[in-house]
Design a protein around this motif. Structure first.
Motif, PDB file in Angstrom:
ATOM      1  N   ARG A   6       0.926  -1.150   0.097  1.00  9.28           N
ATOM      2  CA  ARG A   6       0.168   0.047   0.006  1.00  9.28           C
ATOM      3  C   ARG A   6       0.789   1.266   0.042  1.00  9.28           C
ATOM      4  N   LYS A   7       2.281   1.036   0.091  1.00  7.83           N
ATOM      5  CA  LYS A   7       3.071   2.281   0.124  1.00  7.83           C
ATOM      6  C   LYS A   7       2.917   2.928  -1.429  1.00  7.83           C
ATOM      7  N   ASN A   8       3.233   4.221  -1.586  1.00  7.49           N
ATOM      8  CA  ASN A   8       3.316   4.655  -2.931  1.00  7.49           C
ATOM      9  C   ASN A   8       4.510   4.635  -3.455  1.00  7.49           C
ATOM     10  N   ILE A   9       4.945   3.362  -3.843  1.00  9.52           N
ATOM     11  CA  ILE A   9       6.324   3.163  -4.704  1.00  9.52           C
ATOM     12  C   ILE A   9       6.131   2.498  -5.724  1.00  9.52           C
ATOM     13  N   SER A  10       7.213   2.195  -6.688  1.00  9.99           N
ATOM     14  CA  SER A  10       6.800   1.611  -8.003  1.00  9.99           C
ATOM     15  C   SER A  10       6.788   0.244  -7.785  1.00  9.99           C
ATOM     16  N   SER A  11       6.328  -0.242  -9.088  1.00 12.92           N
ATOM     17  CA  SER A  11       6.400  -1.839  -9.009  1.00 12.92           C
ATOM     18  C   SER A  11       7.569  -2.339  -8.873  1.00 12.92           C
ATOM     19  N   ALA A  12       8.773  -1.779  -9.399  1.00 11.07           N
ATOM     20  CA  ALA A  12      10.094  -2.384  -9.324  1.00 11.07           C
ATOM     21  C   ALA A  12      10.565  -2.541  -8.122  1.00 11.07           C
ATOM     22  N   ASP A  13      10.221  -1.508  -7.169  1.00 13.67           N
ATOM     23  CA  ASP A  13      10.526  -1.514  -5.412  1.00 13.67           C
ATOM     24  C   ASP A  13       9.610  -2.670  -4.963  1.00 13.67           C
ATOM     25  N   LYS A  14       8.381  -2.536  -5.537  1.00  8.93           N
ATOM     26  CA  LYS A  14       7.435  -3.835  -4.977  1.00  8.93           C
ATOM     27  C   LYS A  14       8.316  -5.176  -5.088  1.00  8.93           C
ATOM     28  N   LEU A  15       8.580  -5.399  -6.240  1.00 10.75           N
ATOM     29  CA  LEU A  15       9.276  -6.669  -6.564  1.00 10.75           C
ATOM     30  C   LEU A  15      10.474  -6.987  -5.763  1.00 10.75           C
ATOM     31  N   HIS A  16      11.249  -5.811  -5.523  1.00  6.01           N
ATOM     32  CA  HIS A  16      12.633  -6.294  -4.806  1.00  6.01           C
ATOM     33  C   HIS A  16      12.156  -6.384  -3.461  1.00  6.01           C
ATOM     34  N   TYR A  17      11.169  -6.024  -2.860  1.00  2.00           N
ATOM     35  CA  TYR A  17      10.983  -6.199  -1.303  1.00  2.00           C
ATOM     36  C   TYR A  17      10.083  -7.731  -1.499  1.00  2.00           C
ATOM     37  N   LEU A  18       9.267  -8.061  -2.479  1.00  7.68           N
ATOM     38  CA  LEU A  18       8.847  -9.446  -2.462  1.00  7.68           C
ATOM     39  C   LEU A  18       9.722 -10.483  -2.543  1.00  7.68           C
ATOM     40  N   GLN A  36      10.234 -19.135  -2.872  1.00  2.00           N
ATOM     41  CA  GLN A  36      11.082 -18.329  -3.853  1.00  2.00           C
ATOM     42  C   GLN A  36      11.186 -19.067  -5.340  1.00  2.00           C
ATOM     43  N   LYS A  37      11.192 -20.479  -5.386  1.00  5.39           N
ATOM     44  CA  LYS A  37      11.333 -21.244  -6.504  1.00  5.39           C
ATOM     45  C   LYS A  37      10.194 -21.077  -7.488  1.00  5.39           C
ATOM     46  N   THR A  38       8.963 -20.819  -6.651  1.00  2.18           N
ATOM     47  CA  THR A  38       7.839 -20.486  -7.332  1.00  2.18           C
ATOM     48  C   THR A  38       7.787 -19.072  -8.342  1.00  2.18           C
ATOM     49  N   LEU A  39       8.712 -18.271  -7.754  1.00  6.21           N
ATOM     50  CA  LEU A  39       8.800 -16.880  -8.661  1.00  6.21           C
ATOM     51  C   LEU A  39      10.111 -16.809  -9.464  1.00  6.21           C
ATOM     52  N   ASP A  40      10.512 -18.098 -10.030  1.00  5.05           N
ATOM     53  CA  ASP A  40      11.690 -17.938 -10.756  1.00  5.05           C
ATOM     54  C   ASP A  40      11.522 -17.637 -12.361  1.00  5.05           C
ATOM     55  N   GLY A  41      12.008 -16.505 -12.474  1.00  8.95           N
ATOM     56  CA  GLY A  41      12.160 -15.828 -13.909  1.00  8.95           C
ATOM     57  C   GLY A  41      11.049 -14.641 -13.856  1.00  8.95           C
ATOM     58  N   ILE A  42      10.529 -14.252 -12.604  1.00  7.04           N
ATOM     59  CA  ILE A  42       9.713 -13.185 -12.571  1.00  7.04           C
ATOM     60  C   ILE A  42      10.618 -11.980 -12.303  1.00  7.04           C
ATOM     61  N   PHE A  43      11.868 -12.113 -11.505  1.00 12.40           N
ATOM     62  CA  PHE A  43      12.451 -10.784 -11.300  1.00 12.40           C
ATOM     63  C   PHE A  43      13.384 -10.293 -12.520  1.00 12.40           C
ATOM     64  N   ASN A  56      10.270  -5.933 -14.279  1.00 14.01           N
ATOM     65  CA  ASN A  56      10.128  -4.978 -13.066  1.00 14.01           C
ATOM     66  C   ASN A  56       9.133  -4.052 -13.344  1.00 14.01           C
ATOM     67  N   ASP A  57       8.075  -4.606 -14.344  1.00 16.50           N
ATOM     68  CA  ASP A  57       6.608  -3.889 -14.384  1.00 16.50           C
ATOM     69  C   ASP A  57       5.686  -4.094 -13.614  1.00 16.50           C
ATOM     70  N   ASP A  58       4.485  -3.631 -13.859  1.00 17.44           N
ATOM     71  CA  ASP A  58       3.157  -4.037 -13.221  1.00 17.44           C
ATOM     72  C   ASP A  58       2.689  -5.366 -13.562  1.00 17.44           C
ATOM     73  N   ALA A  59       2.942  -5.776 -14.602  1.00 16.85           N
ATOM     74  CA  ALA A  59       2.284  -7.154 -15.026  1.00 16.85           C
ATOM     75  C   ALA A  59       3.233  -8.196 -14.176  1.00 16.85           C
ATOM     76  N   ALA A  60       4.666  -7.828 -14.058  1.00 12.10           N
ATOM     77  CA  ALA A  60       5.488  -9.015 -13.558  1.00 12.10           C
ATOM     78  C   ALA A  60       5.024  -9.049 -12.159  1.00 12.10           C
ATOM     79  N   TYR A  61       4.640  -7.720 -11.660  1.00 11.38           N
ATOM     80  CA  TYR A  61       4.127  -7.992  -9.965  1.00 11.38           C
ATOM     81  C   TYR A  61       2.841  -8.477  -9.600  1.00 11.38           C
ATOM     82  N   LYS A  62       1.749  -8.301 -10.721  1.00 16.82           N
ATOM     83  CA  LYS A  62       0.814  -9.188 -10.673  1.00 16.82           C
ATOM     84  C   LYS A  62       0.802 -10.684 -11.059  1.00 16.82           C
ATOM     85  N   ASP A  63       1.812 -10.890 -11.790  1.00 13.98           N
ATOM     86  CA  ASP A  63       1.833 -12.328 -12.138  1.00 13.98           C
ATOM     87  C   ASP A  63       2.740 -13.058 -10.907  1.00 13.98           C
TER      88      ASP A  63
END
Length: 522
Positions: A344-356, A365-372, A375-382
């Motif tokens: 809910r913080k007003n940060i970019s999707s790239a920063d949210k992916l970094h924290y995720l 973490q193996k479930t998210l292989d290839g996502i990182f 660094n766009d919104d689609a990657a964060y939603k995926d």
């Protein structure tokens, strides 16, 4: 010469015969490879034959239905084994005649839904009657009239059997045609209903899109208003700071003026009466001046308090979510904390992916292989879609809870800490029930029996007493909530730091401790 001429004629005839055979074979090959399309008269003839067969099928179906009713009535009485066998043969023969003719009609014409329903009912009712007949043959010597009638009466409870036993009127051919028309009308009505439902869904989608657009516009307006409010607060802060500096400067000027006035008064009094000390009047002179600076002093105190509160908050440790390692039981809690502290913080999707990536570890973490790599919104939603599909489905979460309960080791009689740990996990299951679909099965008595098997004998005996008391008063088995309340109370008693067995046995000998434990648990 005549012989040679005759032989020549014979050879010519043989060649002509072979040529004719070859021509006929080629003609047959050409004809067989041609696609035959039936004429209109042929199609009309086939339809007429199909209608005749359908009427014949209705007649055979009525005969079989009569046989089924007679067979049911005969099974109520005490008949011999040979009569039962003849009943089975006649009923199955009638069913075979109906199904064979139905297969012939089906090869030329698509049967109606009513016809298919009748065939299914014919096979199902025949199977039920034959089953009861074989049961009668097996128990022929022990004939019980009431039991047989009750067993035969159960045939009437089937939905598909109501049309067989409910009426004795045979449908006519006109009824068959009406049923076909009714089936087509029902199909058309179903198609119309589907189209109307699809149209309503489209309208709902349009309305939803309009709502979403209005919400987005409202959010933009709110964001702009908040930005303007932030700018206003910044400007107000600058004004208050400037006002505070002005107040300080005014106070310094007033102090200098008061000192200068006091100096002049002192000199005048010394000239008149040099032996008397200076009075306190010059000191009180600043207080006689009106004090218009009280509101600015209040603003300064407010700003100082705000700065102090900000510094105190900055000294507190920053809250952060835990690291999710793939346990479905912890997924809902971890997801809520991550959404509250980071998403809910007003940060970019790239920063949210970094924290995720930082707060996901282990198998998750193996479930998210290839996502990182993105660094766009689609990657964060995926990434969230993968986590929700793998660990957030209600079935997976409730299965994790049930597997942990099933694999829980049996608690020993003197293991009070283990008993309290099990009670705490049961309380966790109760808290998760409203949010995890499927955990309501823990209210079932069979599931409760599996949980009671994990308890020591003294706890199982006490729960048995509670269950018996509740069933005697309410005529129902206690719920999982009642079981959790019982476990928490027993855990509190077993772990009491003053009067429990574990608190008392430290001052007793081993023999006295075992005796006290037996007395306490009984």
């Amino acid at each position: 010469m005549e012989a040679s001429d005759n032989s020549t004629l014979d050879s010519r005839d043989a060649d002509q015969t072979m040529d004719a055979c070859q021509a006929s074979e080629e003609e047959e090959l050409r004809c067989s490879g041609r696609i035959r399309n039936p004429t209109e008269r042929m199609l009309a003839f086939q339809k007429e034959e199909a209608k005749k067969k359908e009427k014949r099928l209705i007649h055979l179906y009525d005969q079989w239905k009569t046989q089924a009713r007679k067979a049911r009535e005969q099974l109520k009485s005490d008949i011999s084994e040979s009569q039962i066998a003849a009943l089975i043969d006649s009923l199955e023969k009638g069913k075979d005649n109906v199904t064979s003719l139905y297969m012939e009609i089906r090869s030329h014409l698509t049967p109606s839904s009513e016809m298919r329903r009748r065939i299914d009912a014919c096979e199902a009712v025949t199977k039920d009657i034959v089953k009861i007949a074989y049961e009668r043959i097996a128990d022929l010597e022990d004939y019980d009239s009431e039991a047989v009638k009750q067993r035969v009466r159960e045939l009437l409870q089937r939905d598909y059997a109501r049309s067989i036993y409910g009426s004795t009127v045979s449908p006519s051919s006109q009824h068959s045609l009406n049923s076909i028309v009714a089936a087509k009308r029902a199909d058309a009505a179903a198609e119309l209903a589907a189209k109307e439902a699809e149209y309503e869904v489209l309208l709902e989608e349009e309305k939803q899109k309009e709502k979403i657009q209005l919400l987005e516009e409202q959010q933009k307006r709110d964001l702009e208003a908040q930005k303007r409010e932030l700018e206003r607060l910044k400007a107000e802060k600058d004004i208050r700071a400037a006002r505070a500096r002005l107040v300080v400067h005014n106070q310094e000027v007033m102090q200098e003026d008061s000192v200068y006035s006091a100096d002049l008064n002192t000199r005048g009094q010394q000239h008149v009466s040099p032996q008397h000390p200076v009075s306190s009047a010059p000191i009180q002179q600043p207080t006689s001046v009106p004090n218009p600076a009280l509101p600015p002093q209040t603003d300064v105190s407010y700003l100082a308090q705000a700065v102090q509160d900000t510094i105190a908050m900055n000294r507190l440790p920053m809250p952060e979510p835990s690291v999710f390692t793939g346990d479905p039981i912890q997924f809902i809690e971890w997801k809520a904390s991550f959404a509250s502290l980071i998403d809910r913080k007003n940060i970019s999707s790239a920063d949210k992916l970094h924290y995720l990536r930082r707060y996901v570890g282990g198998p998750a973490q193996k479930t998210l292989d290839g996502i990182f790599y993105r660094n766009d919104d689609a990657a964060y939603k995926d990434a969230w879609n993968r986590l929700n599909n793998r660990y957030g489905q209600p079935f997976i979460i409730q299965r994790a809870f049930r597997e942990k309960l099933a694999n829980w080791p049996k608690i020993q009689s003197k293991d009070a800490e283990g008993f309290r740990t099990f009670a705490d996990f049961l309380h966790t299951c109760q808290e998760a029930m409203p949010h995890v679909k499927g955990l309501d099965i823990l209210n079932d008595c069979e599931e409760n029996q599996k949980l009671v098997q994990k308890l020591p004998d003294w706890a199982a005996s006490r729960w048995n007493r509670e269950v018996t008391h509740v069933m005697k008063e309410k005529q129902e088995f206690p719920s999982f909530q009642d079981f959790v309340a019982f476990m928490l109370m027993e855990a509190e008693v077993a772990c009491n730091p003053i009067t429990s067995f574990h608190a008392l046995r430290s001052s007793e000998s081993p023999i006295d401790a075992d005796t006290s434990w037996l007395i306490w648990k009984n």
